[in-house]
Design an enzyme around this catalytic site. Structure first.
Site, PDB file in Angstrom:
ATOM      1  N   ASP A 185     -28.049  56.104  27.869  1.00  0.00           N
ATOM      2  CA  ASP A 185     -27.273  56.686  27.033  1.00  0.00           C
ATOM      3  C   ASP A 185     -27.520  55.607  25.428  1.00  0.00           C
ATOM      4  OD1 ASP A 185     -25.657  54.871  28.003  1.00  0.00           O
ATOM      5  OD2 ASP A 185     -23.863  56.124  27.725  1.00  0.00           O
ATOM      6  N   ASP A 218     -27.841  54.238  37.292  1.00  0.00           N
ATOM      7  CA  ASP A 218     -26.395  55.019  37.332  1.00  0.00           C
ATOM      8  C   ASP A 218     -26.140  56.282  37.353  1.00  0.00           C
ATOM      9  OD1 ASP A 218     -25.198  52.104  37.306  1.00  0.00           O
ATOM     10  OD2 ASP A 218     -25.516  51.796  35.159  1.00  0.00           O
ATOM     11  N   ASP A 226     -25.449  58.353  34.982  1.00  0.00           N
ATOM     12  CA  ASP A 226     -24.194  58.459  34.189  1.00  0.00           C
ATOM     13  C   ASP A 226     -24.613  59.517  32.994  1.00  0.00           C
ATOM     14  OD1 ASP A 226     -25.572  56.398  33.150  1.00  0.00           O
ATOM     15  OD2 ASP A 226     -23.992  55.477  32.559  1.00  0.00           O
ATOM     16  N   ARG A 232     -23.494  46.761  58.460  1.00  0.00           N
ATOM     17  CA  ARG A 232     -22.496  47.340  59.546  1.00  0.00           C
ATOM     18  C   ARG A 232     -22.890  47.007  60.811  1.00  0.00           C
ATOM     19  NH1 ARG A 232     -19.350  51.688  60.053  1.00  0.00           N
ATOM     20  NH2 ARG A 232     -19.374  52.982  58.314  1.00  0.00           N
ATOM     21  N   HIS A 261     -28.198  42.712  41.841  1.00  0.00           N
ATOM     22  CA  HIS A 261     -29.585  43.074  41.294  1.00  0.00           C
ATOM     23  C   HIS A 261     -30.756  43.486  41.939  1.00  0.00           C
ATOM     24  CE1 HIS A 261     -27.780  41.385  37.704  1.00  0.00           C
ATOM     25  NE2 HIS A 261     -28.725  42.140  36.974  1.00  0.00           N
TER      26      HIS A 261
HETATM   27  P1  ADP Z   1     -29.061  51.708  28.171  1.00  0.00           P
HETATM   28  O1  ADP Z   1     -30.194  52.392  27.206  1.00  0.00           O
HETATM   29  O2  ADP Z   1     -29.473  51.253  29.342  1.00  0.00           O
HETATM   30  O3  ADP Z   1     -27.581  52.466  27.982  1.00  0.00           O
HETATM   31  P2  ADP Z   1     -27.912  49.868  26.060  1.00  0.00           P
HETATM   32  O4  ADP Z   1     -26.642  50.532  25.969  1.00  0.00           O
HETATM   33  O5  ADP Z   1     -28.000  48.185  26.166  1.00  0.00           O
HETATM   34  O6  ADP Z   1     -28.816  50.406  27.375  1.00  0.00           O
HETATM   35  O7  ADP Z   1     -28.735  50.272  24.812  1.00  0.00           O
HETATM   36  C1  ADP Z   1     -30.242  49.854  24.481  1.00  0.00           C
HETATM   37  C2  ADP Z   1     -30.507  49.487  23.020  1.00  0.00           C
HETATM   38  O8  ADP Z   1     -30.209  50.888  22.569  1.00  0.00           O
HETATM   39  C3  ADP Z   1     -29.417  48.963  22.708  1.00  0.00           C
HETATM   40  O9  ADP Z   1     -29.955  47.325  22.672  1.00  0.00           O
HETATM   41  C4  ADP Z   1     -29.921  48.954  20.963  1.00  0.00           C
HETATM   42  O10 ADP Z   1     -30.965  48.433  20.412  1.00  0.00           O
HETATM   43  C5  ADP Z   1     -30.011  50.338  21.042  1.00  0.00           C
HETATM   44  N1  ADP Z   1     -28.568  50.937  20.756  1.00  0.00           N
HETATM   45  C6  ADP Z   1     -27.614  51.261  21.409  1.00  0.00           C
HETATM   46  N2  ADP Z   1     -26.647  51.796  20.939  1.00  0.00           N
HETATM   47  C7  ADP Z   1     -27.131  51.827  19.460  1.00  0.00           C
HETATM   48  C8  ADP Z   1     -26.242  52.337  18.453  1.00  0.00           C
HETATM   49  N3  ADP Z   1     -25.161  52.713  18.305  1.00  0.00           N
HETATM   50  N4  ADP Z   1     -27.184  52.382  17.370  1.00  0.00           N
HETATM   51  C9  ADP Z   1     -28.421  51.890  17.404  1.00  0.00           C
HETATM   52  N5  ADP Z   1     -29.036  51.350  18.324  1.00  0.00           N
HETATM   53  C10 ADP Z   1     -28.350  51.339  19.460  1.00  0.00           C
END
Ligand code: ADP
Length: 327
Positions: free
Chosen positions: A107, A132, A134, A159, A257
């Site tokens: 997300d 995840d 999610d 187990r 991991h």
């Molecule tokens: P995942 O995609 O697994 O949820 P992250 O939450 O670390 O992983 O997000 C991956 C990348 O997406 C971040 O390192 C960033 O570069 C980009 N990203 C996340 N949130 C934002 C945001 N609000 N604005 C711009 N880029 C974002």
């Protein structure tokens, strides 16, 4: 009139998950089938900003469907959080004529894609790649099935030794915000308790249920706990159990991991292939800025704007199943 998509970029971003390679392969080969030029972007948004972008051919994705990890690498990228970084990324795509982007990630990655698609004229398609699970708008995410299978295999082994010694094992699985790995692997291994971030943990209820089991001489017990459970990690729970029920021989295992790696399951290869194929079809059909998912075994498209907001819900019935089956 929307411009026809002719050159596409594909990347993996955020947390890695097994099956991402199968998805890259599907994107590249579907793109080539439709005579598109396909570019691989290395290390997610970081590679977009650093101009680490290379054209891919059919051979470049040979022999990867069965491999964990991601040949394109993945990264977290702070610079993409600000407008200047995103502009740099855009210019690197623009100079190659890339006019469609496919992001395999979670997300956070979709949030980045959503903002990017509002700022610039490059449509983005998200593919849910996260162990995840999610993310709302899809019954499956790439890597979840493999992660659950890895956890189940490990818990089965634990187990065996728990049974030999009459021990209580507290097993911590991944899931900072989501309890799906814990829930699925816990049900699949007959765990006595499953503790997840979505449900407030009633530790007194867990303790009294364990005490009752001790009275019944049921000394082999498995507690599966997601790392993000509100009560704290496995070590903390073990300390409390030892204090309150000294009769139990308590051990902790933190799977860590290993849940991210390994060959993707057949299920993950299948959904990764379907989703990768559909993401390219979306760009060709002008179905822009959506997340591709699968619901009720059909492709399902969620606007990126909604995909970043909603979460999947844990069904109360599932929690009831845990309780009834572990008595
Ligand atoms: P995942 O995609 O697994 O949820 P992250 O939450 O670390 O992983 O997000 C991956 C990348 O997406 C971040 O390192 C960033 O570069 C980009 N990203 C996340 N949130 C934002 C945001 N609000 N604005 C711009 N880029 C974002």
């Amino acid at each position: 009139m929307e411009k026809k998509v002719t050159k596409i970029g594909v990347m993996t971003s955020g947390g890695d998950s097994p099956g991402m390679n199968a998805c890259i392969r599907a994107v590249v080969r579907t793109g080539l089938y439709h005579n598109l030029e396909v570019f691989g972007i290395t290390r997610g948004y970081a590679g977009m900003i650093d101009d680490d972008i290379h054209q891919m051919d059919s051979r470049s994705v040979a022999n990867i469907i069965q491999r964990g990890g991601t040949i394109l690498k993945t990264a977290r990228c702070k610079e993409f959080m600000n407008a200047e970084g995103r502009k740099k990324a855009y210019e690197n795509l623009k100079k190659r004529g890339i006019n469609g982007l496919i992001i395999i990630g979670g997300d956070g990655s979709f949030k980045g894609a959503q903002i990017f698609s509002h700022e610039f004229d490059i449509p983005c398609i998200g593919i849910p790649g996260t162990i995840d699970k999610d993310i709302a708008g899809t019954d499956f995410t790439i890597g979840f099935d493999t992660a659950v299978n890895t956890a189940v295999e490990a818990i089965d082994k634990i187990r065996d030794t728990a049974d030999a010694h009459d021990r209580l094992f507290i097993i911590e699985v991944m899931g900072r915000d989501a309890g799906y790995i814990a829930l699925h692997s816990g049900i699949g291994t007959g765990a006595e308790h499953i503790l997840i971030p979505e449900k407030k943990t009633d530790v007194e209820a867990v303790l009294s249920s364990l005490q009752e089991k001790e009275r019944r001489k049921k000394l082999v017990n498995i507690v599966v706990l997601a790392e993000g459970d509100d009560f704290g990690g496995a070590n903390h729970l073990a300390t409390v159990v030892k204090e309150r029920i000294p009769g139990f021989d308590v051990r902790v295992a933190i799977l860590g991991h290993i849940q991210r790696g390994g060959a993707p399951s057949s299920m993950d290869r299948l959904i990764a292939s379907r989703m990768g194929y559909s993401a390219v079809e979306c760009l060709l059909d002008g179905r822009f800025n959506v997340m591709v998912g699968i619901m009720n075994n059909k492709m399902h498209y969620t606007p990126l704007d909604n995909a970043v907001k909603a979460k999947q819900k844990i069904s109360d019935e599932w929690m009831k199943i845990v309780k009834i089956l572990a008595s």
